[in-house]
Design a protein around this motif. Structure first.
Motif: not given
Length: 297
Positions: A157-168
């Motif tokens: 992952x990366x920092x942005x996609x980690x936040x994105x995982x929460x949204x998904x």
């Protein structure tokens, strides 16, 4: 089972101790500016690999050996249909309304004519499968990647996609299955089914990669960059270094943007209106962005 539990516990303890020891030097980073936390990431990668070797991969091999291929395809189709809900929402958030409408059509058609998604009747009907998530949506609107991260059990992952995982996770239909026991069973089936789909790829990785960690990291970063820019990212250049997120850097000299790269949203706007010529906030003219071309799903 007792021996397996002991091995898992030992691996977890080693990973935690490794994180504690390496945490202090993690900020010193490695030779790759995209991966400043490489020592910590490598420790987590080793832990994840141990869990996969001892638990997930054997379960996937048993699943693949016992469950007929036709049934596995149906299971994959059901989870793909559920994921189309997430894809549709993110296409709408990115302003890709035509693609979002296609995604909604896929969900409706596969859920009804496809018997709750067991059969993919939408693709033969001309409704193309898209691949979008909240991490891509954040990137589409110009949010930077942040450092590369390897998440415990979840992987690259990366920092942005980690936040994105929460949204998904918040919009994933599986999240709202009740009771919890049934939800956990469905999640476990999703993980095992997905791992079974990747068994052949993992064999290639073990044979082809000199450093599996670097191979997985570079492949992930390249794939995410391509997804955010719909398969046609603009070229960029660092001082005597490879392109960020690109597995095989270009050898020719490329143009460097004067004040950073255009966001995918700005590229798309320029593609729709190539007559624009005033510089945008990213320091590149809309005309040059339009000339670079943005492919669509």
């Amino acid at each position: 089972m007792l021996s397996l539990a002991r091995r898992l516990r030992s691996a977890l303890i080693c990973a935690v101790l490794g994180l504690g020891v390496l945490g202090g030097c993690a900020t010193t980073g490695s030779g790759d500016p995209r991966d400043p936390l490489e020592p910590m990431n490598r420790a987590i990668y080793t832990f994840n690999d141990g869990v996969d070797t001892m638990l997930v991969k054997p379960a996937a091999e048993i699943y693949q050996g016992v469950v007929p291929g036709l049934v596995r395809t149906g299971v994959s189709n059901v989870f793909s249909n559920l994921n189309d809900v997430i894809v549709a929402l993110n296409n709408m958030l990115q302003g890709k309304f035509h693609a979002a409408l296609s995604d909604v059509g896929r969900v409706l058609l596969n859920t009804t004519a496809g018997l709750l998604g067991i059969f993919d009747v939408a693709t033969p009907a001309g409704l193309e499968k898209n691949d979008e998530d909240f991490g891509q949506t954040l990137g589409w609107w110009g949010i930077g990647d942040g450092p590369y991260l390897v998440l415990p059990l979840l992987g690259s992952s990366n920092l942005r996609d980690t936040v994105g995982r929460v949204g998904d996770y918040k919009v994933d239909p599986v999240t709202y299955i009740d009771p919890t026991r049934d939800r956990n069973i469905v999640q476990a089936l999703r993980i095992v089914n997905r791992r079974a789909e990747l068994l052949s790829a993992s064999r290639i990785l073990a044979v082809a990669a000199l450093d599996e960690y670097e191979f997985v990291r570079d492949a992930y970063l390249q794939r995410r960059r391509n997804l955010i820019y719909d398969g046609n990212p603009p070229r960029e250049k660092l001082d005597n270094s490879s392109l960020p997120g690109v597995l095989f850097p270009a050898t020719e000299v490329v143009t460097t943007w004067t004040s950073g790269l255009p966001t995918p949203a700005e590229e798309e706007a320029a593609r729709r209106d190539p007559a624009m010529s005033q510089p945008g906030p990213a320091g590149v003219t809309a005309m040059s962005a339009a000339n670079s071309g943005v492919s669509r799903h």
